[in-house]
Design a protein around this motif. Structure first.
Motif, PDB file in Angstrom:
ATOM      1  N   TYR A  48       0.840  -1.198   0.000  1.00 13.85           N
ATOM      2  CA  TYR A  48       0.000   0.000   0.000  1.00 13.85           C
ATOM      3  C   TYR A  48       0.880   1.254   0.000  1.00 13.85           C
ATOM      4  O   TYR A  48       0.689   2.158  -0.815  1.00 13.85           O
ATOM      5  CB  TYR A  48      -0.920  -0.012   1.222  1.00 13.85           C
ATOM      6  N   LEU A  49       1.809   1.312   0.923  1.00 17.62           N
ATOM      7  CA  LEU A  49       2.647   2.504   1.069  1.00 17.62           C
ATOM      8  C   LEU A  49       3.533   2.754  -0.144  1.00 17.62           C
ATOM      9  O   LEU A  49       3.839   3.901  -0.478  1.00 17.62           O
ATOM     10  CB  LEU A  49       3.502   2.387   2.331  1.00 17.62           C
ATOM     11  N   GLN A  50       3.939   1.690  -0.819  1.00 18.21           N
ATOM     12  CA  GLN A  50       4.796   1.820  -2.005  1.00 18.21           C
ATOM     13  C   GLN A  50       3.979   1.849  -3.295  1.00 18.21           C
ATOM     14  O   GLN A  50       4.541   1.846  -4.380  1.00 18.21           O
ATOM     15  CB  GLN A  50       5.820   0.685  -2.021  1.00 18.21           C
ATOM     16  N   ARG A  51       2.650   1.837  -3.135  1.00 19.55           N
ATOM     17  CA  ARG A  51       1.706   1.917  -4.256  1.00 19.55           C
ATOM     18  C   ARG A  51       1.957   0.833  -5.294  1.00 19.55           C
ATOM     19  O   ARG A  51       2.037   1.091  -6.484  1.00 19.55           O
ATOM     20  CB  ARG A  51       1.733   3.296  -4.878  1.00 19.55           C
ATOM     21  N   GLU A  52       2.031  -0.379  -4.804  1.00 17.52           N
ATOM     22  CA  GLU A  52       2.259  -1.524  -5.669  1.00 17.52           C
ATOM     23  C   GLU A  52       0.944  -2.258  -5.939  1.00 17.52           C
ATOM     24  O   GLU A  52       0.066  -2.326  -5.074  1.00 17.52           O
ATOM     25  CB  GLU A  52       3.246  -2.495  -5.014  1.00 17.52           C
ATOM     26  N   GLY A  53       0.838  -2.857  -7.127  1.00 14.41           N
ATOM     27  CA  GLY A  53      -0.315  -3.683  -7.471  1.00 14.41           C
ATOM     28  C   GLY A  53      -1.629  -2.947  -7.313  1.00 14.41           C
ATOM     29  O   GLY A  53      -1.800  -1.837  -7.831  1.00 14.41           O
ATOM     30  N   PRO A  59      -3.837   6.708  -1.533  1.00 17.60           N
ATOM     31  CA  PRO A  59      -3.370   7.987  -0.999  1.00 17.60           C
ATOM     32  C   PRO A  59      -2.349   7.772   0.117  1.00 17.60           C
ATOM     33  O   PRO A  59      -2.404   6.774   0.835  1.00 17.60           O
ATOM     34  CB  PRO A  59      -4.644   8.625  -0.443  1.00 17.60           C
ATOM     35  N   LYS A  60      -1.446   8.710   0.233  1.00 22.78           N
ATOM     36  CA  LYS A  60      -0.447   8.649   1.305  1.00 22.78           C
ATOM     37  C   LYS A  60      -1.145   8.949   2.631  1.00 22.78           C
ATOM     38  O   LYS A  60      -1.842   9.954   2.769  1.00 22.78           O
ATOM     39  CB  LYS A  60       0.659   9.665   1.052  1.00 22.78           C
TER      40      LYS A  60
END
Length: 146
Positions: A48-53, A59-60
């Motif tokens: 989630y934090l690295q915006r993967e998949g 959102p941050k």
């Protein structure tokens, strides 16, 4: 109070559906406009934090609430990995767990947790704790914009 389009984003890292529901309910009863995003363990939280998949548009968060005991990757392992993410490591992480063990408290702070809250068993006390947490981290504390 922020405008509706400027919701505070909270990432809840919690594997227990009942606790996810209760936490979301507690924030809804609060005075702050909060959008709670939840994931079930540390592996999902890092994605989630690295915006993967599936999280590529996530959102941050302004705050991360972290359970300690989860499958695949628990809270302590997550903290170890999270603090290595330079652009994200300033996001405050508050441990929200049932553990009252001094060892868990010390290890969490040693790994970079910003706070440690023992989940109250009483629903009203839990809601009050979440409201206080929200007031402190999302309304009172000044956080960097980066």
């Amino acid at each position: 109070m922020p405008e509706p389009q400027n919701l505070f984003n909270v990432l809840l890292v919690e594997d227990e559906p009942a606790d996810v529901h209760l936490t979301k309910m507690a924030f809804k009863e609060g005075r702050l406009l909060v959008n709670v995003h939840s994931v079930g363990d540390g592996v999902e939280a890092l994605a989630y934090l690295q915006r993967e998949g599936e999280y590529r548009d996530a959102p941050k968060p302004e705050l991360i609430l972290l359970d300690l005991n989860m499958p695949r990757m628990g809270g302590k392992a997550f903290l170890e990995h999270f603090k290595k993410l330079e652009k994200l490591s300033r996001i405050p992480v508050v441990v929200l767990t049932t553990s009252e063990a001094e060892r868990d408290i010390l290890e969490s702070y040693d790994l970079g947790a910003s706070g440690f809250i023992v989940k109250p068993v009483d629903v009203d006390q839990f809601i009050a704790a979440i409201n206080t947490l929200g007031d402190y981290w999302l309304a009172l504390v000044k956080q960097p914009r980066t």
